[in-house]
Write an enzyme that holds these catalytic residues in place. Structure first.
Site, short mmCIF file in Angstrom:
data_model
loop_
_atom_site.label_atom_id
_atom_site.label_comp_id
_atom_site.label_asym_id
_atom_site.label_seq_id
_atom_site.Cartn_x
_atom_site.Cartn_y
_atom_site.Cartn_z
N ASP A 100 8.37 10.16 -1.73
CA ASP A 100 8.17 10.56 -3.12
C ASP A 100 7.08 11.62 -3.25
O ASP A 100 7.26 12.66 -3.84
CB ASP A 100 7.84 9.33 -4.00
CG ASP A 100 6.69 8.50 -3.43
OD1 ASP A 100 6.22 8.76 -2.30
OD2 ASP A 100 6.25 7.56 -4.13
N VAL A 102 3.44 13.31 -1.13
CA VAL A 102 2.46 13.37 -0.04
C VAL A 102 1.12 13.71 -0.67
O VAL A 102 0.96 14.77 -1.27
CB VAL A 102 2.86 14.40 1.03
CG1 VAL A 102 1.79 14.47 2.12
CG2 VAL A 102 4.21 14.04 1.63
N ASP A 103 0.19 12.79 -0.53
CA ASP A 103 -1.11 12.91 -1.17
C ASP A 103 -2.13 13.27 -0.06
O ASP A 103 -2.30 14.43 0.27
CB ASP A 103 -1.40 11.56 -1.85
CG ASP A 103 -2.69 11.53 -2.65
OD1 ASP A 103 -2.93 12.45 -3.43
OD2 ASP A 103 -3.46 10.57 -2.49
N ASP A 159 4.61 5.52 -9.77
CA ASP A 159 3.99 4.58 -10.71
C ASP A 159 2.48 4.75 -10.76
O ASP A 159 1.86 5.35 -9.89
CB ASP A 159 4.27 3.15 -10.27
CG ASP A 159 3.45 2.77 -9.04
OD1 ASP A 159 3.52 3.51 -8.04
OD2 ASP A 159 2.72 1.76 -9.09
#
Ligand code: IMP
Length: 175
Positions: A100, A102-103, A159
């Site tokens: 979802d 990539v941080d 979320d």
């Protein structure tokens, strides 16, 4: 609390178009492959993976893996743990990881170190979002939806404390 009032970063239509672009590229790049194995990283990937997989025009299978950071409150360690492994043996398979967002990159880095020794025929990544300002390491992302600034986003499967996943667009958290 996640309300419906955060700023919209990407509308449903923008998302749909971008997912279509990614699906076209992936379908072309893997046109020689018998059965692409899409590996969804739970839980945030589920909507993106559902949309992307339905728009591919090549044979594909789907499996899931679940990972979590040991401690989200301290970003210092980057330690990631495996919660649920794949059911599929990836040896000799063409594998596309579907993320979802990539941080820091720790999750994806962990996934590579987990899956590479299992000797897939190829291993690539498709991430819907990336926050370049937060990345802690150089990571190759073969297919990317969008780069975003260093803000927390919700919607389209993403979320904040389990809220906001079902929003149809991508929004920043309301102040
Ligand atoms: P990383 O290991 O720091 O790259 O974190 C990746 C995971 O953190 C993603 O798979 C998401 O579950 C979560 N995450 C990071 N940033 C966000 C965000 O802005 N919204 C929702 N989830 C996020």
């Amino acid at each position: 609390m996640v309300t419906e009032e955060g700023d919209v970063l990407f509308s449903e239509e923008t998302i749909r178009n971008r997912v279509g672009d990614l699906a076209l590229r992936i379908s072309a790049d893997y046109s020689h492959v018998d059965d692409l194995l899409m590996v969804g990283v739970l839980r945030g990937c589920f909507i993106f993976l559902a949309d992307l997989s339905r728009r591919l025009t090549i044979p594909r299978s789907i499996d899931f893996i679940a990972l979590a950071a040991y401690d989200r409150t301290t970003t210092a360690t980057g330690a990631v743990r495996l919660i649920m492994d794949l059911r599929t043996d990836v040896r000799g398979r063409h594998v596309l990881i579907v993320e979802d967002i990539v941080d820091t990159g720790y999750t994806l880095d962990y996934l590579y170190s987990l899956l590479r020794p299992r000797e897939p025929a190829s291993l690539k990544t498709c991430a819907f979002l990336r926050k370049p300002a937060r990345l802690k390491m150089k990571l190759q992302i073969d297919y990317l939806g969008f780069d975003i600034p260093d803000v927390w986003v919700v919607g389209y499967g993403l979320d904040f404390q389990d809220r906001g996943r079902a929003l149809p667009d991508i929004r920043t958290l309301p102040a």
